[in-house]
Write an enzyme that holds these catalytic residues in place. Structure first.
Site, short mmCIF file in Angstrom:
data_model
loop_
_atom_site.label_atom_id
_atom_site.label_comp_id
_atom_site.label_asym_id
_atom_site.label_seq_id
_atom_site.Cartn_x
_atom_site.Cartn_y
_atom_site.Cartn_z
N LEU A 1 51.31 42.25 39.22
CA LEU A 1 51.47 42.65 40.62
C LEU A 1 52.77 42.14 41.22
O LEU A 1 53.42 42.84 42.00
CB LEU A 1 50.26 42.18 41.45
CG LEU A 1 50.26 42.66 42.90
CD1 LEU A 1 50.28 44.19 42.99
CD2 LEU A 1 49.06 42.11 43.66
N ALA A 2 53.20 40.93 40.83
CA ALA A 2 54.46 40.40 41.38
C ALA A 2 55.65 41.25 40.94
O ALA A 2 56.51 41.61 41.77
CB ALA A 2 54.65 38.95 40.94
N ALA B 1 45.74 42.51 36.43
CA ALA B 1 44.78 43.59 36.18
C ALA B 1 43.40 43.04 35.85
O ALA B 1 42.41 43.78 35.90
CB ALA B 1 45.28 44.48 35.04
N TRP B 2 43.33 41.76 35.52
CA TRP B 2 42.04 41.16 35.18
C TRP B 2 41.41 40.41 36.36
O TRP B 2 40.29 39.91 36.24
CB TRP B 2 42.20 40.17 34.03
CG TRP B 2 42.54 40.78 32.73
CD1 TRP B 2 42.88 42.09 32.47
CD2 TRP B 2 42.57 40.13 31.45
NE1 TRP B 2 43.12 42.27 31.14
CE2 TRP B 2 42.94 41.09 30.48
CE3 TRP B 2 42.33 38.82 31.03
CZ2 TRP B 2 43.08 40.78 29.14
CZ3 TRP B 2 42.46 38.52 29.69
CH2 TRP B 2 42.83 39.49 28.74
N ALA B 3 42.15 40.30 37.46
CA ALA B 3 41.63 39.51 38.59
C ALA B 3 40.35 40.17 39.10
O ALA B 3 40.30 41.38 39.28
CB ALA B 3 42.67 39.44 39.69
N GLN B 4 39.36 39.35 39.33
CA GLN B 4 38.07 39.92 39.75
C GLN B 4 37.84 39.76 41.25
O GLN B 4 37.39 40.69 41.92
CB GLN B 4 36.93 39.24 38.98
CG GLN B 4 36.94 39.57 37.50
CD GLN B 4 35.75 38.99 36.75
OE1 GLN B 4 34.91 38.27 37.31
NE2 GLN B 4 35.66 39.29 35.47
N GLU C 1 34.40 32.96 48.89
CA GLU C 1 34.70 32.22 47.66
C GLU C 1 34.91 30.76 48.02
O GLU C 1 35.13 30.40 49.17
CB GLU C 1 35.92 32.82 46.95
CG GLU C 1 35.61 34.19 46.35
CD GLU C 1 36.72 34.77 45.52
OE1 GLU C 1 37.70 34.07 45.23
OE2 GLU C 1 36.60 35.95 45.14
N HIS D 1 39.45 27.52 35.61
CA HIS D 1 38.35 28.21 36.29
C HIS D 1 37.05 27.66 35.73
O HIS D 1 36.89 27.54 34.51
CB HIS D 1 38.44 29.72 36.07
CG HIS D 1 37.60 30.50 37.04
ND1 HIS D 1 36.23 30.51 37.00
CD2 HIS D 1 37.94 31.26 38.10
CE1 HIS D 1 35.76 31.26 37.99
NE2 HIS D 1 36.79 31.73 38.67
N ARG E 1 37.43 24.40 43.33
CA ARG E 1 37.35 24.87 41.95
C ARG E 1 37.54 23.75 40.93
O ARG E 1 36.86 23.71 39.90
CB ARG E 1 38.45 25.92 41.79
CG ARG E 1 38.33 26.76 40.60
CD ARG E 1 39.34 27.87 40.66
NE ARG E 1 38.82 29.03 41.36
CZ ARG E 1 39.47 30.18 41.45
NH1 ARG E 1 40.67 30.30 40.92
NH2 ARG E 1 38.95 31.20 42.09
N HIS F 1 43.20 29.03 33.82
CA HIS F 1 43.10 30.25 34.63
C HIS F 1 44.39 30.54 35.40
O HIS F 1 44.73 31.69 35.60
CB HIS F 1 41.95 30.05 35.62
CG HIS F 1 41.63 31.23 36.47
ND1 HIS F 1 41.23 32.44 35.94
CD2 HIS F 1 41.66 31.40 37.83
CE1 HIS F 1 41.01 33.30 36.93
NE2 HIS F 1 41.28 32.69 38.07
N GLU G 1 52.99 34.20 39.12
CA GLU G 1 52.51 32.94 38.54
C GLU G 1 53.61 32.12 37.89
O GLU G 1 53.51 30.89 37.81
CB GLU G 1 51.39 33.23 37.54
CG GLU G 1 50.60 31.99 37.19
CD GLU G 1 49.38 32.27 36.33
OE1 GLU G 1 48.94 33.44 36.27
OE2 GLU G 1 48.87 31.32 35.72
N ARG H 1 45.06 25.84 43.55
CA ARG H 1 45.16 27.10 44.29
C ARG H 1 43.82 27.49 44.91
O ARG H 1 42.77 27.41 44.27
CB ARG H 1 45.62 28.22 43.34
CG ARG H 1 45.67 29.58 43.98
CD ARG H 1 46.20 30.61 43.01
NE ARG H 1 45.35 30.77 41.86
CZ ARG H 1 44.27 31.54 41.81
NH1 ARG H 1 43.90 32.22 42.88
NH2 ARG H 1 43.56 31.63 40.71
C1 SIN Z 1 37.48 34.63 40.71
O1 SIN Z 1 37.19 35.79 40.96
O2 SIN Z 1 36.66 33.73 40.58
C2 SIN Z 1 38.91 34.29 40.51
C3 SIN Z 1 39.65 34.53 41.72
C4 SIN Z 1 40.91 33.74 41.68
O3 SIN Z 1 41.27 33.21 40.64
O4 SIN Z 1 41.52 33.62 42.71
#
Ligand code: SIN
Length: 507
Positions: A16-17, A45-48, A115, A231, A277, A336, A360, A371
Site C-alpha cells: 500500500l505504501a 494484501a494480507w492485513a485483516q 481492537e 502478533h 499486543r 508481524h 514498514e 504499533r
Molecule cells: C490484526 O488484524 O490483528 C492485525 C492488525 C494490525 O496488525 O494492525
C-alpha cells in the site's frame, strides 16, 4: 549490465505504501518495480483488521493520537502521531472513493471494529477480515489505470546507486537472472518489513529487510531497529508463513485459554484479551513455554457466523484441520511488524538526499516501541502519499551515479538457520546472553556469505536490542525488565559495534 535512465520517480515495492506513493507522485512519471506480481508478496494484501481512523461521532484525531502514543510506550513522536491521526479520516475516504468496499452502517457511516489498546471502536474494516485484500485490489486497479505509472514486475532489489556526494540516484535490480541499473531522479523504498528473518511470521516470507539493509549499507540513518512487533495470535497449524487470527476476533469477544481450559489473560493484565499486543504476545509465549499451550476460543463470540464474518481466518483454520465454529484455534506469537526502519521525516525523506522511504521499511516515529493495531495500513496510505508528493517535487536527475552499493544473496540453508536464530534470540523474549549468541552467529554467516542484506537487517535488530538494556513495548529483556528514561535509537551502519568489528577483522 543493462542500463535504464528514468527521468522521474522510482518506487521499489508494491504494497500500500508503494502504490500510494506512485499515485501521489502524479503528474511526474513513476517507474514502479516489484519482484512479485502485483498484490502478492506484500503484507498489505494480507492485513485483516483494517484502518484505524477517527471516523465516528464523538471520536477525534486527538484521541486516536493519544492511543497511538500510549501504545508506543514512551517513544512515539507525538507530532507525527497527530499528523497521522488527522490525515486518517481523509485517507480512508479517499480509499473508499477508489472503490475499497468498507463495511458501512445502516446510517451510511463507516462500521468500526474494536481492537486492542484503542479506547473505542475505531477500525474501518471490510467483511470482517478482508480489509487488506480489498483495499489493495482497489488501489492496484487505480495504479494500473494511471497513465503516469509504469509497473515492472519480476525485478528484485539488489543495490542502490549513489553519486559522489552520496545522493541516491537509483537502484540495481535483478530480473531474469540479469542485473539492470536504473537511474532515477528520486528513489522511494517501500520494500516492507523483516518477517522473513523470523522462523514464525505472519508476513510474506520474502520480506527479509532488503531495503532496510541496503539503505543502511549506503549510509542512511536507521531508527529503532530493535523494536519488532509479535502478533499474539498467529494460527499454529505448521504453515510458513503462519496465517493470522485477527485481533478483531478478540474485539468481538473471543477469549484466550490454555490447554487446561483456563482463561489466563487476567493473570497478566487487567485488560485481559484486549491488553496491548506485546503483553498478550508475551503471555501466550509464557503459557506455551510452560507447556500449557494457548488457544483462541471464538466458539461463543463468532461460532456459526465464521464463514461470513471472518472468511480468511475461517479458511486458514480449515486448511489446518481446525473448524473454529466448534473447535479451539491453536495460536502462537509470530513476527508481524517492524516498528524500526529507515529514519524519515513526515515526507518520507531519509538522511540521504534522493532517497525516500515509506511503509514498514520506514520509521516515521509514529509507532514508537509498539504499533497500535490497524495503524499500519493507515501509515502506509498517509505517509506513502506524502513521500510520493515530496519525491516528485524534489526529483533531480542532474548527477551521475559513481558508487554502487550492492549485497550478495543469502542462500536458503543459512537463511533457514538465521530465521531460527532470530526467533530464538531476538524474538518475544530477549537477553544479553541470547543476543550475543545471535551476534556471534551473524559474524560467522557474514564471514562466509558477506554482507547479505538480510544479515545487515538482522544485525541492526540484534545490536540495537543488545544496546537497549531495558524492557519497553515489543522489546522485552529478561535480564533488564525495568525501564530506563525514554530514548529513541538512531544509528548508521558505521555506528554498530558489530559492523565495526567485522570490518576491522576483514582489513
Ligand atoms: C490484526 O488484524 O490483528 C492485525 C492488525 C494490525 O496488525 O494492525
Amino acid at each position: 549490465m543493462t542500463r535504464i535512465a528514468h527521468d522521474g520517480v522510482l518506487v521499489v515495492g508494491a504494497g500500500l505504501a508503494g502504490l500510494s506513493a506512485a499515485l501521489a507522485a502524479a503528474p511526474r512519471k513513476v517507474l514502479l518495480l516489484t519482484d512479485a506480481p502485483l498484490n502478492h508478496g506484500c503484507s498489505s494484501a494480507w492485513a485483516q483488521g483494517g484502518m484505524a481512523a477517527a471516523l465516528t461521532e464523538g471520536d477525534t484525531p486527538e484521541q486516536h493520537a493519544a492511543d497511538t502514543i500510549a501504545a508506543g510506550a514512551g517513544l512515539v513522536d507525538a507530532a507525527m502521531a497527530l499528523r497521522l491521526a488527522q490525515e486518517g479520516p481523509a485517507a480512508v475516504r479517499a480509499l473508499a472513493t477508489l472503490g475499497a468496499p468498507f463495511d458501512m452502517t445502516p446510517e451510511g457511516g463507516f462500521a468500526q471494529s474494536l481492537e486492542a489498546a484503542h479506547a473505542r471502536a475505531r477500525v474501518a474494516r471490510v467483511k470482517g477480515d478482508q480489509a487488506g485484500a480489498a483495499i489493495m485490489q482497489a488501489v492496484t486497479i487505480a495504479v494500473l489505470a494511471a497513465p503516469h505509472i509504469e509497473v515492472r514486475t519480476g525485478h528484485r532489489l539488489r543495490g542502490l546507486l549513489q553519486d559522489a556526494a552520496g545522493r541516491v540516484r537509483g537502484v540495481i535490480a535483478e530480473t531474469n537472472g540479469r542485473a539492470v541499473e536504473i537511474t532515477a531522479a528520486a528513489t522511494i523504498l517501500a520494500t516492507g518489513g523483516i518477517g522473513g528473518l523470523y522462523a514464525v511470521t505472519t508476513t510474506p516470507a520474502e520480506l527479509k529487510g532488503e531495503g532496510l539493509g541496503l539503505a543502511a549499507l549506503a549510509g542512511a540513518r536507521i531508527a529503532d531497529p530493535e523494536f519488532v512487533q509479535f502478533h499474539p495470535t498467529a494460527i499454529d497449524i505448521g504453515r510458513d508463513p503462519a496465517p493470522l487470527a485477527t485481533e478483531a476476533l478478540r474485539g468481538e469477544g473471543a477469549v484466550l485459554v490454555n490447554g487446561q481450559g483456563e482463561r489466563f489473560m487476567a493473570r497478566y493484565h487487567p485488560q485481559a484479551e484486549l491488553a496491548p499486543r506485546d503483553i498478550v504476545a508475551r503471555a501466550i509465549h509464557a503459557e506455551r513455554q510452560a507447556g500449557r499451550g494457548a488457544f483462541l476460543d471464538a466458539r461463543q463470540a463468532v461460532g456459526a457466523h465464521f464463514p461470513e464474518e471472518f472468511p480468511a481466518v475461517f479458511a486458514a483454520c480449515l486448511s489446518g484441520g481446525v473448524d473454529p465454529r466448534v473447535e479451539l484455534i491453536p495460536v502462537a506469537p509470530a513476527c508481524h511488524y517492524h516498528m524500526g526502519g529507515i529514519a524519515t521525516d513526515a515526507d518520507g525523506r531519509s538522511s540521504l538526499a534522493g532517497l525516500y522511504a515509506a511503509g514498514e521499511c520506514a520509521a516515521t516515529g509514529v509507532h514508537g516501541a509498539n504499533r497500535l493495531a490497524s495503524n499500519s495500513l493507515l501509515e502506509a496510505a498517509v505517509f506513502g502519499a506524502r513521500a510520493g508528493r515530496a519525491a516528485a517535487a524534489e526529483a533531480d536527475p542532474r548527477t551521475q551515479p559513481t558508487v554502487r552499493v550492492s549485497a550478495p544473496d543469502l542462500p536458503a540453508e543459512p537463511l533457514a538457520q538465521l530465521r531460527q536464530a532470530m526467533s530464538r534470540d531476538a524474538g518475544v523474549v530477549r537477553s544479553a546472553e541470547g543476543l550475543r549468541r545471535l551476534l556471534a552467529e551473524l559474524d560467522a554467516f557474514e564471514a562466509i556469505y558477506g554482507l547479505a542484506a538480510p544479515l545487515v537487517a538482522a544485525r541492526l535488530v540484534a545490536d540495537c536490542a543488545l544496546a537497549r538494556t531495558e524492557s519497553r513495548g515489543g522489546h522485552f529483556r529478561t535480564d533488564a525488565t525495568a525501564q530506563q528514561p525514554p530514548r529513541r535509537t538512531f544509528v548508521t551502519w558505521a555506528d554498530l559495534p558489530g559492523s565495526r568489528a567485522l570490518r576491522y577483522a576483514a582489513e
